[in-house]
Design a protein around this motif. Sequence first.
Motif, PDB file in Angstrom:
ATOM      1  N   HIS A  22     -25.374  71.605  99.905  1.00  0.00           N
ATOM      2  CA  HIS A  22     -25.075  70.735 101.039  1.00  0.00           C
ATOM      3  C   HIS A  22     -23.971  71.357 101.898  1.00  0.00           C
ATOM      4  O   HIS A  22     -22.966  71.839 101.363  1.00  0.00           O
TER       5      HIS A  22
ATOM      6  N   SER B 131     -34.341  63.383 100.300  1.00  0.00           N
ATOM      7  CA  SER B 131     -34.700  64.118 101.514  1.00  0.00           C
ATOM      8  C   SER B 131     -36.095  64.740 101.387  1.00  0.00           C
ATOM      9  O   SER B 131     -36.559  65.043 100.291  1.00  0.00           O
TER      10      SER B 131
ATOM     11  N   THR C 223     -29.449  59.397 101.904  1.00  0.00           N
ATOM     12  CA  THR C 223     -30.632  59.195 101.056  1.00  0.00           C
ATOM     13  C   THR C 223     -30.247  58.528  99.742  1.00  0.00           C
ATOM     14  O   THR C 223     -30.612  57.381  99.496  1.00  0.00           O
TER      15      THR C 223
HETATM   16  O1  TXA Z   1     -31.814  63.531  99.215  1.00  0.00           O
HETATM   17  C1  TXA Z   1     -31.648  64.521  98.492  1.00  0.00           C
HETATM   18  O2  TXA Z   1     -32.228  65.590  98.705  1.00  0.00           O
HETATM   19  C2  TXA Z   1     -30.664  64.373  97.330  1.00  0.00           C
HETATM   20  C3  TXA Z   1     -29.277  64.171  97.933  1.00  0.00           C
HETATM   21  C4  TXA Z   1     -28.197  64.112  96.896  1.00  0.00           C
HETATM   22  O3  TXA Z   1     -29.005  65.177  98.888  1.00  0.00           O
HETATM   23  N1  TXA Z   1     -30.694  65.524  96.458  1.00  0.00           N
HETATM   24  C5  TXA Z   1     -31.756  65.785  95.643  1.00  0.00           C
HETATM   25  O4  TXA Z   1     -31.592  66.907  94.835  1.00  0.00           O
HETATM   26  O5  TXA Z   1     -32.755  65.139  95.628  1.00  0.00           O
HETATM   27  P1  TXA Z   1     -32.529  67.222  93.564  1.00  0.00           P
HETATM   28  O6  TXA Z   1     -31.803  68.280  92.788  1.00  0.00           O
HETATM   29  O7  TXA Z   1     -32.898  65.983  92.829  1.00  0.00           O
HETATM   30  O8  TXA Z   1     -33.797  67.851  94.195  1.00  0.00           O
HETATM   31  C6  TXA Z   1     -33.818  69.200  94.593  1.00  0.00           C
HETATM   32  C7  TXA Z   1     -35.240  69.630  94.783  1.00  0.00           C
HETATM   33  C8  TXA Z   1     -35.921  69.931  93.476  1.00  0.00           C
HETATM   34  O9  TXA Z   1     -37.192  69.325  93.463  1.00  0.00           O
HETATM   35  C9  TXA Z   1     -36.036  71.446  93.496  1.00  0.00           C
HETATM   36  O10 TXA Z   1     -37.124  71.898  92.767  1.00  0.00           O
HETATM   37  C10 TXA Z   1     -36.144  71.739  94.978  1.00  0.00           C
HETATM   38  O11 TXA Z   1     -35.261  70.831  95.550  1.00  0.00           O
HETATM   39  N2  TXA Z   1     -35.668  73.090  95.296  1.00  0.00           N
HETATM   40  C11 TXA Z   1     -34.406  73.523  95.343  1.00  0.00           C
HETATM   41  N3  TXA Z   1     -34.333  74.833  95.614  1.00  0.00           N
HETATM   42  C12 TXA Z   1     -35.606  75.254  95.750  1.00  0.00           C
HETATM   43  C13 TXA Z   1     -36.207  76.521  96.012  1.00  0.00           C
HETATM   44  N4  TXA Z   1     -35.464  77.619  96.196  1.00  0.00           N
HETATM   45  N5  TXA Z   1     -37.548  76.577  96.066  1.00  0.00           N
HETATM   46  C14 TXA Z   1     -38.300  75.464  95.890  1.00  0.00           C
HETATM   47  N6  TXA Z   1     -37.790  74.240  95.621  1.00  0.00           N
HETATM   48  C15 TXA Z   1     -36.464  74.134  95.548  1.00  0.00           C
END
Ligand code: TXA
Length: 320
Positions: free
Chosen positions: A68, A183, A36
């Motif tokens: 991951h 993703s 991604t």
């Molecule tokens: O494609 C992707 O998903 C990329 C690549 C690097 O893997 N990663 C990514 O991570 O987009 P980030 O931190 O930008 O987005 C993580 C998202 C956030 O919107 C966060 O709020 C959600 O995941 N998230 C994580 N843990 C959560 C939880 N326990 N409940 C609800 N939302 C959660």
Amino acid sequence: MSQPVETEILPPDAAGLARAADLLGQGGLVAFPTETVYGLGGDARDDRAVARIFEAKGRPRFNPLIAHLPDVEAARRYAVFDDRAERLAEAFWPGPLTLVLPLRPGSGLSPLTTAGLDSVALRVPAHPLARDLLRAFGGPVAAPSANPSGRISPTRPAHVLAGLTGRIEAVVDGGDCEVGVESTIVGLVGAARLLRPGGLPLEALEACLGAPLEIGPEGAVLTAPGQMSSHYAPGAPVHLDVTSPAADELWVGFGPGCEGAALSLSPTGDMVEAAAALFHMLHEADRLAGGRTIAFAPVPDHGLGRAINDRLRRAAAPRG
Ligand code: TXA
Ligand code: MG
């Protein structure tokens, strides 16, 4: 800001990945390609490494990160998979799908990775370099997109370097990312829910589950996480910016000048240390409070201090 570090550009071969895994094992930050976008990775079990991710990105909030893993077997160690989760994982992992699942008790993940929630976001990326790195490292890697907060997501090493040179230990040079958008995130705590549209289409998910998904985060989930979990909101009342605590307050210090404090986020005033300790301190203070108010010393509102203060304000907010 911590001291600038020299950012290594690692080749996409066995030696480069071995070095990247080694740096992760030392608590270092390594940007790596996924299908991604590039992720900014750190050991998801290491409070300090995860605190440094927030510092490097300049994120004003401790929102939860995605852990991951190289395969579904590894992922099952961190979350409880129900039938729906098993089915989606079987169909779409490795690939651009993130599942939010109930956190497995005793998972060993840093509370900064989950933002103190009792759920966790897991993803098994398809990019061969990402999978090889995750296997070589042998642990869960927390990774938001490898860009400074508020800037566009990085799909090539030059984007990562433009934003994060001097703030991270290394970037694995894997060329361009294929998908280019993040993703798709599906929540499976309760009703199946599309939390973020992304690289995997909704239709494919609904076909696999044989049912429509709810769309968007559940009202309160991301706006008021203080109500979500005991990790966020201590039972005791919380006061902020306290420089001279009353006799019946449990004082949590920050920096020098708080010598009488029962606890300290960081005796030296180190922001990374304070961020790494934050959730543990909220717990510990609550345990020790015994009917007293918890009083936090002021934390300067810059760098990681903004995210620390954001979290403390939520802990101090009136509860319904
Ligand atoms: O494609 C992707 O998903 C990329 C690549 C690097 O893997 N990663 C990514 O991570 O987009 P980030 O931190 O930008 O987005 C993580 C998202 C956030 O919107 C966060 O709020 C959600 O995941 N998230 C994580 N843990 C959560 C939880 N326990 N409940 C609800 N939302 C959660
Ligand atoms: Mg992002």
